[in-house]
Every structure is written in structure tokens, then in C-alpha cells.
Design a protein around this motif. Structure first.
Motif, PDB file in Angstrom:
ATOM      1  N   ASP A  46      33.679  32.212  41.851  1.00  0.00           N
ATOM      2  CA  ASP A  46      34.534  33.054  41.006  1.00  0.00           C
ATOM      3  C   ASP A  46      33.663  34.151  40.403  1.00  0.00           C
ATOM      4  N   LEU A 106      28.284  41.792  45.423  1.00  0.00           N
ATOM      5  CA  LEU A 106      29.407  41.217  46.164  1.00  0.00           C
ATOM      6  C   LEU A 106      29.160  41.289  47.663  1.00  0.00           C
ATOM      7  N   MET A 138      36.784  31.365  47.440  1.00  0.00           N
ATOM      8  CA  MET A 138      36.457  32.386  46.441  1.00  0.00           C
ATOM      9  C   MET A 138      37.731  32.925  45.814  1.00  0.00           C
ATOM     10  N   SER A 139      37.690  33.151  44.509  1.00  0.00           N
ATOM     11  CA  SER A 139      38.748  33.878  43.811  1.00  0.00           C
ATOM     12  C   SER A 139      38.262  35.293  43.562  1.00  0.00           C
ATOM     13  N   ASN A 140      39.159  36.267  43.725  1.00  0.00           N
ATOM     14  CA  ASN A 140      38.762  37.642  43.457  1.00  0.00           C
ATOM     15  C   ASN A 140      39.995  38.507  43.261  1.00  0.00           C
ATOM     16  N   ARG A 141      39.737  39.752  42.871  1.00  0.00           N
ATOM     17  CA  ARG A 141      40.801  40.729  42.787  1.00  0.00           C
ATOM     18  C   ARG A 141      41.203  41.143  44.199  1.00  0.00           C
ATOM     19  N   ASN A 168      32.847  42.387  34.541  1.00  0.00           N
ATOM     20  CA  ASN A 168      31.525  42.184  35.143  1.00  0.00           C
ATOM     21  C   ASN A 168      30.419  42.307  34.106  1.00  0.00           C
ATOM     22  N   TYR A 176      34.936  40.026  38.509  1.00  0.00           N
ATOM     23  CA  TYR A 176      35.720  41.014  39.242  1.00  0.00           C
ATOM     24  C   TYR A 176      35.138  42.406  38.996  1.00  0.00           C
ATOM     25  N   GLU A 187      45.822  39.386  43.029  1.00  0.00           N
ATOM     26  CA  GLU A 187      44.735  38.415  43.193  1.00  0.00           C
ATOM     27  C   GLU A 187      44.653  37.960  44.638  1.00  0.00           C
ATOM     28  N   VAL A 220      37.497  44.447  48.858  1.00  0.00           N
ATOM     29  CA  VAL A 220      37.171  43.021  48.834  1.00  0.00           C
ATOM     30  C   VAL A 220      37.573  42.368  50.149  1.00  0.00           C
TER      31      VAL A 220
END
Length: 302
Positions: free
Chosen positions: A202, A235, A254-257, A223, A205, A295, A262
Motif C-alpha cells: 500500500d 513506484l 497492491m492498492s493504489n490510485r 506521499n 499514492y 481506486e 499506474v
């Protein structure tokens, strides 16, 4: 301002592993994943040998799937104040209890700013107690550090400090009994993960910008949890490490925007896109995060 003197080190009365029940995060952390657990946990293996989480924060995912872990947990973050808090909950519960009671007794708006202005204690347990207090009553439970001095600079959040009850501390201590906890970079932490292990990621972002002709502030500064920010170059390197994990047979999520940049970094992974409601409001009248946030859950293929 004088902190109470610490007594001798003593262990907590830990429950047995078989008594464990899922518990809520004991640290409120901006960008925490408590509300997204129903979306994330289906992608976590039901049986995990060793667990890795190098962007620990409040640890919602770790705490939710702790019962699935048969081996060790390797937990890390670059925020030394945050890590001191996790270590204190594992190793120094009898020492930190009176410190938390002292903060509870003295809690006020004026006291918050006095504590915030006081240099970070050298003693790890006192540093942890100070973190718990500042994080507990700061605006939106944010921890943000000045990039030049490293000092925490979030305003008071107009709330009371709650501390922790004994049952919560015992449960946390039991879960952390087999965990390695360190202030460490993700590059170091993930180097030892092997087949049968699981990695949850995680990362902070990256900011997105709106109205670039007028607005020079990012819509979210997630960040900046430490004086050292997480950048696109980080990243990109993390994406390369994820590819290496997949080649070694390590499962990861993975969690991300959800952004095109991305998604482009993970061409071989499964991309799960959805919209989450974010209620973080600005201290000023300008929003810092969209109410409906795009997300993504990125699932590594082994």
C-alpha cells in the motif's frame, strides 16, 4: 513539560494465538484500508507462510488476515515514529500504559501544540507514546512531516485523546508476538520473500493535479508521511520488484490510485478497478481529495 519516569520493562499478558479474533487497527492512518477490506481480502491467500508489508501504516490488512499466517510477519515503514508505536505495542506495553494515561490526563488544545513543539524523545517508548497522542488528536489523524526539519506539523483536530483499553492491547500484543517490525525501505524488506509467502503493498499514492493552469497544489499529498517523499521513480522500482516477486512464485497484492500511469507499470498483473468514497476534507475550504476516488487493486500473477 516532563514525561513521567518509566518503570522496569515488563511483558504484556498475551492471549494465545487460538484466542485471536480480527481486530480493528489501533492507529488511525490517512489512506488506511479498513473500509476497503471486503474488496482486498478476497485476493489474499487463505493460507500464508510468511507475510510481508513494507508500507505498514495502520496495518488494517495485516490485522485482518493475521489468522491466515502460519510463519512470521515482516512489517516495516519508513516513519520511525509509527514503527516505534508498533514496537511498543509488541514489547513495552507495561511501560507505555502510564505514559498514555499521562497524555490522557493532560489532554487539551494547548497541550497538543506544546507536545508537537517538543523535540522527539530519544527513548523509543516515550517516542511511541508521543506518536499515539499526536496521531490520536491531530486533524483527520494525519501525520505529516516538514520536508526541511522533519517535524510533525499537523494542526489540532478538535477531539479528545482516547488511549487504549487493556483488552485491545492484549489482542494486539498477541498478534505481534511473531512479527518482525522495522524502520526499513521496501527494497530491503521484500528481498527475502519466497514462494509460499504473501506480500501486501500500500505505497503512498502519488499526487494528482487539477487545473494545472491555476492550481499548483496537488489534490492529495498522501506521499508526505515522512520528510522523504515517495515519488514516481520509487513506484517504477517497486513495479520492477513486483515482477521479480512473481518470477520467484511470491503472491502479492497492491492498492493504489487508479490512473493510466499506474496501470501501465503492471502489464502482466490483474487490474481490478473501482470507485471508493473518500471523506477526507480540507482544513481550508479547498478539497484535498475527491469524494469519489478511483481506486485499483493490482493482483500479481504467479
Amino acid at each position: 513539560m516532563t514525561l513521567p519516569t518509566l518503570g522496569m520493562r515488563g511483558g504484556a499478558e498475551y492471549a494465545t494465538t487460538t484466542d485471536l479474533k480480527p481486530i480493528k487497527p489501533f492507529i488511525r492512518w490517512a489512506g488506511g484500508k479498513s473500509r476497503l477490506l471486503p474488496r482486498i481480502l478476497p485476493y489474499v491467500p487463505t493460507s500464508i507462510e510468511n507475510y510481508y508489508e513494507p508500507f505498514l501504516g495502520g496495518g488494517a490488512v495485516f490485522l485482518a488476515c493475521a489468522a491466515r499466517i502460519s510463519g512470521s510477519s515482516h512489517l516495516a515503514d519508513l516513519n520511525e515514529h509509527l514503527i516505534a508505536a508498533w514496537v511498543a505495542m509488541r514489547d513495552h506495553q507495561s511501560e507505555i500504559r502510564p505514559l498514555l494515561e499521562w497524555y490522557l490526563k493532560n489532554d487539551s488544545k494547548e497541550f497538543y501544540y506544546e507536545v508537537r513543539a517538543t523535540p522527539t524523545p530519544a527513548c523509543p517508548v516515550k517516542r511511541a507514546a508521543r506518536f499515539f497522542y499526536l496521531n490520536g488528536v491531530s486533524w483527520n489523524h494525519l501525520w505529516r512531516e516538514n520536508s526541511r526539519t522533519g517535524a510533525m506539523n499537523v494542526p489540532w483536530g478538535d477531539r479528545r485523546f482516547k488511549g487504549f483499553d487493556d483488552a485491545t492491547m492484549r489482542s494486539i500484543g498477541a498478534i505481534l508476538a511473531r512479527a518482525d517490525i522495522a524502520t526499513a525501505d521496501f527494497r530491503v524488506v521484500l528481498d527475502t520473500a519466497r514462494r509460499g509467502d504473501f506480500v501486501y503493498l500500500d505505497p503512498p499514492y502519488l499526487p494528482v493535479f487539477t487545473r494545472p493552469d491555476v492550481e499548483k497544489e496537488p489534490t492529495a499529498k498522501f506521499n508526505k508521511y515522512t520528510a522523504r517523499t515517495f515519488e514516481m521513480s520509487d513506484l517504477i522500482e517497486l513495479a520492477e520488484i513486483c515482477s521479480a516477486l512473481s518470477r520467484r512464485g511470491v503472491r502479492w497484492v497492491m492498492s493504489n490510485r487508479d490512473t493510466a500511469s499506474v496501470r501501465s507499470l503492471f502489464p502482466d498483473a490483474e487490474i481490478v478497478r473501482f470507485t471508493a468514497h473518500r471523506s477526507l476534507a480540507a482544513q481550508s475550504r479547498r478539497e484535498v481529495e475527491a469524494h469519489q476516488s478511483p481506486e485499483t487493486i493490482i493482483v500479481g500473477r504467479v
